[in-house]
Enzyme design. Sequence first.
Site, PDB file in Angstrom:
ATOM      1  N   ASP A 288      31.910  39.670  18.430  1.00 61.56           N
ATOM      2  CA  ASP A 288      30.545  39.798  17.941  1.00 61.56           C
ATOM      3  C   ASP A 288      30.049  41.222  18.199  1.00 61.56           C
ATOM      4  O   ASP A 288      30.544  41.907  19.102  1.00 61.56           O
ATOM      5  CB  ASP A 288      29.628  38.796  18.653  1.00 61.56           C
ATOM      6  CG  ASP A 288      28.361  38.498  17.871  1.00 61.56           C
ATOM      7  OD1 ASP A 288      28.334  37.468  17.170  1.00 61.56           O
ATOM      8  OD2 ASP A 288      27.409  39.300  17.951  1.00 61.56           O
TER       9      ASP A 288
ATOM     10  N   LYS B  12      29.762  35.642  -1.462  1.00 60.56           N
ATOM     11  CA  LYS B  12      30.314  34.348  -1.079  1.00 60.56           C
ATOM     12  C   LYS B  12      31.228  33.786  -2.166  1.00 60.56           C
ATOM     13  O   LYS B  12      32.190  33.048  -1.865  1.00 60.56           O
ATOM     14  CB  LYS B  12      29.190  33.376  -0.737  1.00 60.56           C
ATOM     15  CG  LYS B  12      28.454  33.747   0.552  1.00 60.56           C
ATOM     16  CD  LYS B  12      29.400  33.846   1.746  1.00 60.56           C
ATOM     17  CE  LYS B  12      28.657  34.114   3.046  1.00 60.56           C
ATOM     18  NZ  LYS B  12      29.555  34.125   4.216  1.00 60.56           N
TER      19      LYS B  12
ATOM     20  N   TYR C 206      24.080  38.192  -2.201  1.00 56.98           N
ATOM     21  CA  TYR C 206      24.686  37.266  -1.249  1.00 56.98           C
ATOM     22  C   TYR C 206      25.641  36.312  -1.964  1.00 56.98           C
ATOM     23  O   TYR C 206      26.774  36.082  -1.508  1.00 56.98           O
ATOM     24  CB  TYR C 206      23.592  36.490  -0.524  1.00 56.98           C
ATOM     25  CG  TYR C 206      24.100  35.503   0.496  1.00 56.98           C
ATOM     26  CD1 TYR C 206      24.610  35.941   1.707  1.00 56.98           C
ATOM     27  CD2 TYR C 206      24.064  34.130   0.246  1.00 56.98           C
ATOM     28  CE1 TYR C 206      25.078  35.035   2.662  1.00 56.98           C
ATOM     29  CE2 TYR C 206      24.524  33.227   1.189  1.00 56.98           C
ATOM     30  CZ  TYR C 206      25.027  33.681   2.385  1.00 56.98           C
ATOM     31  OH  TYR C 206      25.486  32.781   3.313  1.00 56.98           O
TER      32      TYR C 206
ATOM     33  N   VAL D  94      32.988  44.167  12.366  1.00 58.77           N
ATOM     34  CA  VAL D  94      33.957  43.820  11.320  1.00 58.77           C
ATOM     35  C   VAL D  94      34.003  44.836  10.185  1.00 58.77           C
ATOM     36  O   VAL D  94      34.878  44.766   9.330  1.00 58.77           O
ATOM     37  CB  VAL D  94      33.699  42.404  10.745  1.00 58.77           C
ATOM     38  CG1 VAL D  94      33.892  41.336  11.803  1.00 58.77           C
ATOM     39  CG2 VAL D  94      32.331  42.310  10.086  1.00 58.77           C
TER      40      VAL D  94
END
Length: 251
Positions: free
Chosen positions: A37, A149, A145, A54
């Site tokens: 994280d 996805k 978004y 990431v």
Amino acid sequence: MSDFEGIKALVTGGASGIGRATADLLAERGAQVAVLDLDPSAVDEPLLAYRADVTDDGSVRQAVTAAVTDLGGLDVLVNNAGTGAQGTIEDNPDDEWHRVYDVNVVGIVRTTRACLPHLRASAHAAIVNTCSIAATAGLPQRALYSATKGAVHSLTLAMAADHVREGIRVTCVNPGTVDTPWVGRLLDAAPDPVAERAALEARQPTGRLVGAAEVAGAIAYLASPLSGATTGTSLAVDGGMQGLRLRPAAR
């Protein structure tokens, strides 16, 4: 239940929300769990915690190496780290499109790429990606978004095909609107938070937001060695939003 006894798992974005609920559940069911994280300071034992970004390949590789060394191997990767975005295609500049894709899509690529050599050595290798109902249903004000996805959904299928003969299963969960800190911040920023929450609840047939623990349960099902015949699958955890078409309630 101890179906994860002896399993070593890594969860990205695991310090809060769905990721934390997943890490806690896997640990409760017998797994050794490492969390990656941006801010792992709130993570406590029995979870292991490592800082990782990431969007930075070096950061990911360093954290994965440390986590796998401390765990003594790797069997399960949960690619949960992600970020949100609002608006139509007109509302976000190119830089924001690149930023959100970098986190939500390429972040999965970086983490998986670093983990694959370790997963290939596992007898029960599984990867679960956190996708979204936005990948399969058109939601207003979620263009950026939803696009990321949708890419995660397709990437899951491609990864499943690429790695099935290596003994690595790849699946994804498609949550509806989940009661997470990110959604809480959206509600707080709305002109009328109470009305906005009611609208989000109403669009899910169950009439409520999805709980992070409910998504964690689905991830655990997909990651479990008991689900060895399940790969290339997306599992909706959305209060019926994708599949149900209810008539209006009688007045």
